[in-house]
Design an enzyme around this catalytic site. Structure first.
Site, PDB file in Angstrom:
ATOM      1  N   PRO A  75       0.336  -1.153  -0.106  1.00  0.00           N
ATOM      2  CA  PRO A  75      -0.185   0.038   0.448  1.00  0.00           C
ATOM      3  C   PRO A  75       0.765   1.360  -0.261  1.00  0.00           C
ATOM      4  O   PRO A  75       1.711   1.451   1.204  1.00  0.00           O
ATOM      5  CB  PRO A  75      -1.030  -0.306   1.056  1.00  0.00           C
ATOM      6  CG  PRO A  75      -0.524  -1.730   1.253  1.00  0.00           C
ATOM      7  CD  PRO A  75       0.367  -2.111   1.352  1.00  0.00           C
ATOM      8  N   ILE A  76       0.843   1.981  -0.653  1.00  0.00           N
ATOM      9  CA  ILE A  76       1.034   3.543  -0.990  1.00  0.00           C
ATOM     10  C   ILE A  76      -0.068   4.730  -0.136  1.00  0.00           C
ATOM     11  O   ILE A  76      -0.865   4.699  -0.404  1.00  0.00           O
ATOM     12  CB  ILE A  76       1.418   4.237  -2.406  1.00  0.00           C
ATOM     13  CG1 ILE A  76       2.406   2.209  -2.884  1.00  0.00           C
ATOM     14  CG2 ILE A  76       1.430   5.481  -2.115  1.00  0.00           C
ATOM     15  CD1 ILE A  76       2.614   3.567  -4.287  1.00  0.00           C
TER      16      ILE A  76
END
Lengths: 67, 67, 67, 67, 67, 67
Positions: free
Chosen positions: D2-3
């Site tokens: 995830p970013i």
């Protein structure tokens, strides 16, 4: 028409950005079948203090040799 | 609730940004049927060295009269 | 060259997007002194399930009349 | 993988960013079932002159106590 | 006013997104000293076919246990 | 660590995305001096109805031969 955004840590030179612009544009045009003139690239240089990996700001790490 | 992001080359004044904020917000509210108060706008000014078109950084071009 | 991104909840029609495109582009060109042809707009429609305000997904709220 | 991107007004300290990095990463890992090492966070600090709410740049407002 | 964007692979449930919304908002408010009501979160779920790591689309990998 | 985002009109195949992923990653690693494994690429395919150039949604144009 494609827009490419490149986020990377600060520290690259203008020459590297120019080389990236040329290379990414020509690869994009070749593979995605668009004209080079239609490709825009925006570079964002991020300070190490503003980028965290695994919950740690990257300015807190011992200098990583290759990232 | 709409969020509008404006990426543009550096060089616009605060007055231009204020005028853009007013105008884009009121047009957004009128057309998309939302309240002006719910509209947020974030401006990002990009250096010419960080924006490439057609594989060429825009600081490498002779000053374009209107872009 | 400016790039405008509009993030908003789903539910607007193509006609509203076309009207927004025209209006935001002409205002951008007028105020920021660029050519209309250089302005790109990308719309992103976000599902209510994917947008939270104040920690609550917006599909959990009673229908808000104007946002 | 995830970013997480955090856009906020300028003025937070490095300590606040480090605390945010730790906290958001561990919450993300716990809830989304990913490893903390796979979570990247990028902070973007925005000047008040570049953020408008309701059509008004936020540097034009009297200092808001809590936003 | 902070805007948090979360990009992650598809597959999380609405419950996970609601739990993330609550948790990230309250942590953001606590650490960055803003009101919870001012925090917006936008989730973007990305298909594995649209996310590459190390030059390989993530749908080409054997199922990674924890990312 | 670099993150590359590619926004383009819908219509490219998985094979084109895989070829782009390989090529952009290796060029990025070569020029910016990072490891290929540290490069992430996220593709966003945009519907023609959601992309405007010069104030006109791109689904309103006669098919452009090369963009």
């Amino acid at each position: 028409m494609p827009i490419i955004r490149v986020e990377m840590l600060t520290g690259r030179t203008r020459e590297q950005k120019q080389e990236l612009a040329e290379s990414l544009t020509s690869e994009m045009a070749r593979i995605a079948k668009c004209t080079p003139a239609s490709v825009q690239i925006v570079f964002t240089e991020v300070e190490r203090e503003d980028w965290a990996i695994g919950g740690v700001l990257t300015d807190a790490k011992p200098a990583a040799p290759a990232s």
